[in-house]
Design a protein around this motif. Sequence first.
Motif, short mmCIF file in Angstrom:
data_model
loop_
_atom_site.label_atom_id
_atom_site.label_comp_id
_atom_site.label_asym_id
_atom_site.label_seq_id
_atom_site.Cartn_x
_atom_site.Cartn_y
_atom_site.Cartn_z
N TYR A 5 26.97 44.00 18.85
CA TYR A 5 26.11 44.92 19.60
C TYR A 5 24.73 45.02 18.94
O TYR A 5 24.59 44.78 17.75
CB TYR A 5 26.73 46.32 19.66
CG TYR A 5 28.05 46.36 20.38
CD1 TYR A 5 28.13 46.15 21.75
CD2 TYR A 5 29.22 46.60 19.68
CE1 TYR A 5 29.34 46.18 22.41
CE2 TYR A 5 30.44 46.63 20.33
CZ TYR A 5 30.49 46.42 21.70
OH TYR A 5 31.70 46.45 22.35
N PHE A 30 25.02 48.95 27.56
CA PHE A 30 26.31 49.45 28.06
C PHE A 30 26.20 49.86 29.52
O PHE A 30 25.21 50.45 29.92
CB PHE A 30 26.79 50.63 27.21
CG PHE A 30 26.91 50.30 25.76
CD1 PHE A 30 27.92 49.48 25.30
CD2 PHE A 30 25.98 50.78 24.85
CE1 PHE A 30 28.02 49.15 23.97
CE2 PHE A 30 26.07 50.46 23.52
CZ PHE A 30 27.09 49.64 23.07
N THR A 32 28.75 51.78 31.09
CA THR A 32 29.32 53.11 31.26
C THR A 32 29.26 53.88 29.94
O THR A 32 29.17 53.29 28.87
CB THR A 32 30.79 53.04 31.71
OG1 THR A 32 31.58 52.46 30.65
CG2 THR A 32 30.96 52.22 32.98
N GLN A 34 31.72 55.53 28.67
CA GLN A 34 32.96 55.29 27.95
C GLN A 34 32.83 54.03 27.08
O GLN A 34 33.27 54.02 25.93
CB GLN A 34 34.13 55.15 28.92
CG GLN A 34 35.46 55.00 28.21
CD GLN A 34 36.62 54.90 29.17
OE1 GLN A 34 36.42 54.74 30.37
NE2 GLN A 34 37.82 55.00 28.65
N ASP A 35 32.22 52.96 27.63
CA ASP A 35 32.00 51.74 26.85
C ASP A 35 31.13 52.04 25.64
O ASP A 35 31.38 51.55 24.54
CB ASP A 35 31.32 50.67 27.70
CG ASP A 35 32.23 50.08 28.75
OD1 ASP A 35 33.47 50.27 28.66
OD2 ASP A 35 31.70 49.44 29.68
N ARG A 36 30.11 52.85 25.86
CA ARG A 36 29.20 53.19 24.77
C ARG A 36 29.92 53.97 23.68
O ARG A 36 29.75 53.72 22.50
CB ARG A 36 28.03 54.01 25.31
CG ARG A 36 27.06 54.41 24.25
CD ARG A 36 25.95 55.22 24.83
NE ARG A 36 25.04 55.61 23.77
CZ ARG A 36 24.18 56.58 23.87
NH1 ARG A 36 24.09 57.25 24.99
NH2 ARG A 36 23.40 56.87 22.88
N ALA A 39 32.11 51.70 21.62
CA ALA A 39 31.30 50.86 20.74
C ALA A 39 30.72 51.67 19.58
O ALA A 39 30.64 51.18 18.45
CB ALA A 39 30.18 50.19 21.54
#
Length: 73
Positions: A5, A30, A32, A34-36, A39
């Motif tokens: 990332y 990102f 969404t 949630q993805d962020r 990560a």
Amino acid sequence: MDWKYRWKNGYRPSRDEAAKNPHLLDESQFETEQDRQLAEEAARKHLGIPAPTLDEEKSILPHAASPNEKAKR
């Protein structure tokens, strides 16, 4: 190990910076929230920084009564 990332501000933060900053990664990569969040947790683990807790902003010390309130006994 190569990190997958992009870091926020273009560089890997120091441990002190990472502990103070709630977001370590560039948000634009990102799709969404949630993805962020996942990560961000992985980035903290990668740097050896504990994940923030839900009650992190709350004081653990008791608060004194305001001067206008009388102490109840």
